[in-house]
Design an enzyme around this catalytic site. Sequence first.
Site, PDB file in Angstrom:
ATOM      1  N   GLU A  85       0.794  -1.225   0.000  1.00  0.00           N
ATOM      2  CA  GLU A  85       0.000   0.000   0.000  1.00  0.00           C
ATOM      3  C   GLU A  85       0.829   1.279   0.000  1.00  0.00           C
ATOM      4  O   GLU A  85       0.414   2.287  -0.580  1.00  0.00           O
ATOM      5  CB  GLU A  85      -0.930   0.009   1.229  1.00  0.00           C
ATOM      6  N   SER A 345     -31.012 -30.407  49.427  1.00  0.00           N
ATOM      7  CA  SER A 345     -30.123 -31.081  50.385  1.00  0.00           C
ATOM      8  C   SER A 345     -28.672 -30.647  50.286  1.00  0.00           C
ATOM      9  O   SER A 345     -27.813 -31.242  50.940  1.00  0.00           O
ATOM     10  CB  SER A 345     -30.203 -32.603  50.169  1.00  0.00           C
TER      11      SER A 345
END
Length: 693
Positions: A85, A345
Amino acid sequence: MKRWHKFAIGSAAGIVLAGAALFALGAADKAYPPPLDEANAVSAEVLDADGQLLRAFATSEGRWRLKTAVADVDPQFLRMLIAYEDQRFYDHDGVDVWALGRAATQLVSNGRIVSGASTLSMQVARLIEPREGRSLSAKLLQLVRAVQIERRLSKEQILNLYLTHAPYGGNLEGVRAASLAYFGKEPRRLTVAEAALLVALPQLPERRRPDRNLKAAEAARQRVLDRVAVTEAVGDGEAERAEGVAVPPRRMQLPALAAHVAEAARRKEPDVLKHQTTLKKQVQQGLESVARAAAMKLGPKLSLAMVMADAQTGAIVGEVGSADYFDASRSGWIDMTRVNRSPGSTLKPFIYGLAFEQGLVSQETIIEDRPADFFGYRPRNFDMSYQGDVTVREALQLSLNVPAVKLLDAVGPSRLMVRFRRAEVRPVLPPNETPGLAIGLGGIGMTLKDLVQLYTALANRGQPSRLGDGITGTPGKLDGEPLLEPVAVWNIADILSGVIPPAGAPQRGIAYKTGTSYGYRDAWSVGYDGRYVLGVWVGRPDNSAVPGLTGYGTAAPILFEGFAKSGISTTPLPRPPAGAVRIAQSELPISQRRFALNASGLLVASGREPAPQIVYPPEGAHIDLGAGAGDLSPLMLKLQGGRAPFRWLANGKPLPDLSRRRTQQWLPDGGGYSKLTVIDSAGRAASVGVFID
């Protein structure tokens, strides 16, 4: 081309650059600065404890734009990007004069655009200030903005903006979002083929999206690999090898873990862009996969929740608030880890722990499982049957209700609630009620998170840890007295680790307990090894009954699968502390061979002697017996009351002989905290805790 054409083009480029420079350096620069503040609008992220992405939120425009810095991406990708680029990126001040002149010359010579002159700085200018069309005025603005940006930011900061805002098709912006969507990974380690694709897509992101235009994506990647500068950047032969790698044809979903924790984090700090949690990504993924699979088997309208915590640090490492956050039929948006439900429980181990701690029972003590009436309260077992005489070990492993209530009646419900407060857990009682025997069978409200916090004490030699909230709350080991003493904790672990795993589940060396609330509304299972605690809840969020729902049959298989899929290796349960032994029934003191209550619910006793009381040493005393010098002296023990003969226990281990005297000598094994208990012939007990120095 004629020389004057070239001269004219060069002059025009010079004029443009001079104008841009004058603008950037003049008053107009201050009056019209580049919109860099808008560039900070990025997706909020929720991270795990190691900084890995758990979940991201789209921006207000609906875009996946993850903040990305140079340090977040593969250096090879950066070399390829600049080579393709903007080869002179580190040399120019925003505008590449040579590239601009070349592009203009090619335009005049060919009558069309042959190559661009857009630098990365100019592309950043376009990305943070997008404009419709590609007019000359728009290009001139990019030139000016590029110079302005270069004056304000370093080269690395400019790259950071590009890496964050580069378009990749649809609502994907930035290298991180694209890498996660197309490769399923962060861009820190990219292959040459992957890096080339990420370089190629931003030029024409919609036309080159591999999930829609695979051929165009392949061709664009090839153009990057064919560029000489790129080939030189990646090394000999690498570009050729990359050509044979397939382009991914589908877009993957970005990480979307820990929905409830992520939403809670954003509610707490809506302006924060990065939310750090205590979760571990691997654990979270494993638990969520187990939850999804379990939800398919559970059927409609049922949900589940899971919490996994490090007992030593208190950090929540995995949390699932519901079977599916987006499933309305299961009310998936409700975080069931924070909702009070009946724990069934699952609190029984703490009742037994208190009984062990007070010397009322040992594992092999016989206790009756027969119908009993506690002033009108008549507990019954889950299967409506009774086992008769059983050992305490069997009673807890089988989760028998009557023995648990008998022990709770002996130790006292209020004392149990006080112990819960040591772990900073405050269960919810029914309105206008005081703690009663029903709490032993789930007659209180408790969240899954609080239940796991209680169990951290069982995995941590009795010392509980604060879990925090997994986000900003501070986890850590709680100071103060332990919830239970180490010997009692060891007895509980020794019993619960012997419970048979559910059908098809492997033995993982964990201790676990299950629970089912009244009316089949909640199924629970909580398990732990020497480091981690995992709690599971299953039920309907609307608290409706679910026939057939049980802790052992429904929640326990999810617990074992959760441990297996968490990715965490099992840590052995803690070694027995001093004095922790399992004593055969024949070797127990007579008073501990059978536990029984009379019709009034009191421990069986005869005669008129008062209960025994230890008068020396006093509770909490620090006694210097020469532990520091390594030559311990015996400690004199004194008691009042009680019926002879007396059995003394030090840290749960009986002293050699019964005694009819009210004085006794005890030689400690070493310094530190010790628990002394005396039991008389009527089974009444008294205890004190002392520190040997």
